[in-house]
Write a protein that holds these residues in place. Structure first.
Motif, short mmCIF file in Angstrom:
data_model
loop_
_atom_site.label_atom_id
_atom_site.label_comp_id
_atom_site.label_asym_id
_atom_site.label_seq_id
_atom_site.Cartn_x
_atom_site.Cartn_y
_atom_site.Cartn_z
N PHE A 1 0.83 -1.21 0.00
CA PHE A 1 0.00 0.00 0.00
C PHE A 1 0.86 1.26 0.00
O PHE A 1 0.49 2.27 -0.59
CB PHE A 1 -0.94 0.00 1.21
N LEU A 2 2.01 1.20 0.65
CA LEU A 2 2.93 2.34 0.65
C LEU A 2 3.45 2.60 -0.77
O LEU A 2 3.47 3.74 -1.25
CB LEU A 2 4.09 2.08 1.61
N LEU A 3 3.86 1.53 -1.45
CA LEU A 3 4.33 1.67 -2.83
C LEU A 3 3.20 2.13 -3.74
O LEU A 3 3.43 2.94 -4.66
CB LEU A 3 4.89 0.33 -3.32
N GLU A 4 2.00 1.64 -3.50
CA GLU A 4 0.86 2.06 -4.32
C GLU A 4 0.60 3.56 -4.17
O GLU A 4 0.33 4.26 -5.16
CB GLU A 4 -0.39 1.28 -3.93
N SER A 5 0.70 4.06 -2.93
CA SER A 5 0.46 5.48 -2.70
C SER A 5 1.47 6.34 -3.45
O SER A 5 1.12 7.38 -4.03
CB SER A 5 0.51 5.78 -1.21
N LEU A 6 2.73 5.90 -3.47
CA LEU A 6 3.77 6.65 -4.18
C LEU A 6 3.59 6.55 -5.69
O LEU A 6 3.83 7.50 -6.42
CB LEU A 6 5.15 6.14 -3.76
N MET A 7 3.16 5.37 -6.13
CA MET A 7 2.93 5.18 -7.56
C MET A 7 1.79 6.08 -8.04
O MET A 7 1.89 6.73 -9.09
CB MET A 7 2.59 3.72 -7.84
N LEU A 8 0.71 6.14 -7.27
CA LEU A 8 -0.41 6.99 -7.63
C LEU A 8 -0.02 8.47 -7.64
O LEU A 8 -0.54 9.26 -8.42
CB LEU A 8 -1.57 6.77 -6.67
N ALA A 9 0.94 8.81 -6.76
CA ALA A 9 1.34 10.22 -6.65
C ALA A 9 2.32 10.64 -7.73
O ALA A 9 2.27 11.78 -8.21
CB ALA A 9 1.96 10.47 -5.27
N TYR A 10 3.20 9.74 -8.15
CA TYR A 10 4.31 10.16 -9.01
C TYR A 10 4.34 9.53 -10.39
O TYR A 10 5.09 9.99 -11.24
CB TYR A 10 5.63 9.86 -8.30
N VAL A 11 3.58 8.46 -10.62
CA VAL A 11 3.57 7.85 -11.95
C VAL A 11 2.36 8.38 -12.70
O VAL A 11 1.22 8.14 -12.30
CB VAL A 11 3.50 6.31 -11.86
N PRO A 12 2.57 9.12 -13.78
CA PRO A 12 1.44 9.70 -14.52
C PRO A 12 0.50 8.62 -15.04
O PRO A 12 0.94 7.60 -15.57
CB PRO A 12 2.12 10.45 -15.67
N ALA A 13 -0.78 8.86 -14.89
CA ALA A 13 -1.77 7.89 -15.34
C ALA A 13 -1.68 7.65 -16.84
O ALA A 13 -1.87 6.54 -17.32
CB ALA A 13 -3.18 8.37 -14.96
N GLU A 14 -1.35 8.71 -17.58
CA GLU A 14 -1.27 8.55 -19.04
C GLU A 14 -0.13 7.61 -19.45
O GLU A 14 -0.20 6.96 -20.49
CB GLU A 14 -1.11 9.91 -19.73
#
Length: 347
Positions: free
Chosen positions: A235-248
């Motif tokens: 969940f920690l990695l997911e939160s960072l991924m959602l914050a910094y990896v562009p959805a596009e």
């Protein structure tokens, strides 16, 4: 002679670090995030707490099932899957692999016992392929994180992959590929052999025996700690991924309905798959950003079957050519499963 006792504190420290490496990894990630982006660290902590709370009921159910399986001795039922005609054995072995509570490491002695006792490789392969993909605890966690429909699809994928692999091996029986398949020196199966040679009855009313109640408690604590550490990291990695990896970016690589995203997810699943439980939130985050559902399922299936514990179980017991067949069936099957699921979701 060297005083080995002087190294005892250092050894104990190394053992402690090894046991807590997942928690330490989470703490390190959070510390680095706090130093570089304090606001994001706070948001990530809140995200982890919220996610753990939302999946709490499924976690409790998963923990209860795992502890129940150990306390009752339900794993003894696995022996019944390896009797009958080859086709029946393949079907039952795939079904047992997809529904049994064995982890990838725990299945190694059982598989050794089956192979050295002469159980056909086709049935063993069916069990091998299905077992790492799904189990009862994984089913309920998958339902909580990715939805009930996805959990059903993953269960059917595990059983289907096991059956396909079993029948492929059955068709190749007698060929050079499967001639002398076992490695030299494979033992008699160790402690796992007893479950096959003389399976003990399942004690459904385990609470009537104090030693089984104790087993239930120990397994519940063990499973709780295991799930808590991996899900916290995930969940920690997911939160960072959602914050910094562009959805596009995710959408452009793994989105859409073509075969490309599914093929990429199948290949990427091999090195990127950390743990069956940790992978669920990561795939959930990717799917929220545009990852195709078929690609998500292909990632989980390919990663689960080729994960280090599962692959080691195969590599340790069979010749390299049989291991290569195992990997080929795993990746090919995961790709086709992803295509099939993607097509079904578009109907």
């Amino acid at each position: 002679m060297a005083d080995l006792s002087s190294n005892a504190p250092a050894n104990q420290f190394r053992i402690a670090v090894k046991k807590q490496k997942v928690w330490l990894a989470s703490a390190l990630i959070l510390l680095v995030t706090a130093l570089l982006a304090p606001d994001q660290a706070t948001e990530s902590l809140g995200f982890v707490a919220k996610s753990l709370t939302q999946t709490g009921p499924y976690l409790l159910l998963s923990i209860g099932i795992a502890a129940w399986a150990v306390a009752t001795g339900a794993d003894n039922l696995i022996a019944r899957a390896f009797t009958g005609s080859p086709a029946l054995m393949i079907f039952l072995a795939a079904l047992a692999g997809g529904l049994s509570p064995f982890c990838s490491c725990g299945v190694i002695p059982l598989i050794a016992a089956l192979l050295t006792m002469g159980v056909p490789l086709s049935a063993v392969m069916a069990f091998w392929l299905a077992s790492p993909v799904m189990d009862p605890s994984m089913f309920f966690l998958t339902s909580g994180v990715l939805g009930f429909e996805f959990a059903i699809a993953k269960t059917l994928a595990a059983i289907g992959l096991g059956m396909a692999g079993g029948f492929i091996v059955l068709a190749l029986a007698g060929t050079h590929v499967l001639h002398d398949a076992l490695r030299d020196g494979v033992g008699n199966g160790g402690c796992g052999a007893a479950k096959i040679r003389s399976p003990k009855p399942v004690v459904w009313r385990f609470w009537e025996q104090s030693e089984r109640v104790e087993k239930f408690g120990k397994e519940a604590v063990k499973t709780t700690l295991f799930l808590a550490q991996w899900l916290t990291l995930a969940f920690l990695l997911e939160s960072l991924m959602l914050a910094y990896v562009p959805a596009e970016t995710i959408t452009s690589i793994l989105g859409g309905t073509g075969i490309g995203p599914i093929a990429i997810a199948t290949v990427v699943g091999v090195p990127a798959y950390l743990n069956g439980y940790a992978a669920l939130p990561l795939i959930s985050g990717l799917m929220e950003q545009g990852m195709a559902s078929g690609a998500g399922l292909a990632f989980l299936v390919a990663g689960g079957v080729t994960s280090l514990p599962a692959a080691i179980a195969v590599w340790a017991l069979v010749k390299p050519r049989v291991f290569a067949l195992y990997i080929g069936i795993s990746l090919g099957g995961a790709f086709l499963i992803g295509l099939a699921y993607q097509g079904w979701t578009l109907l």
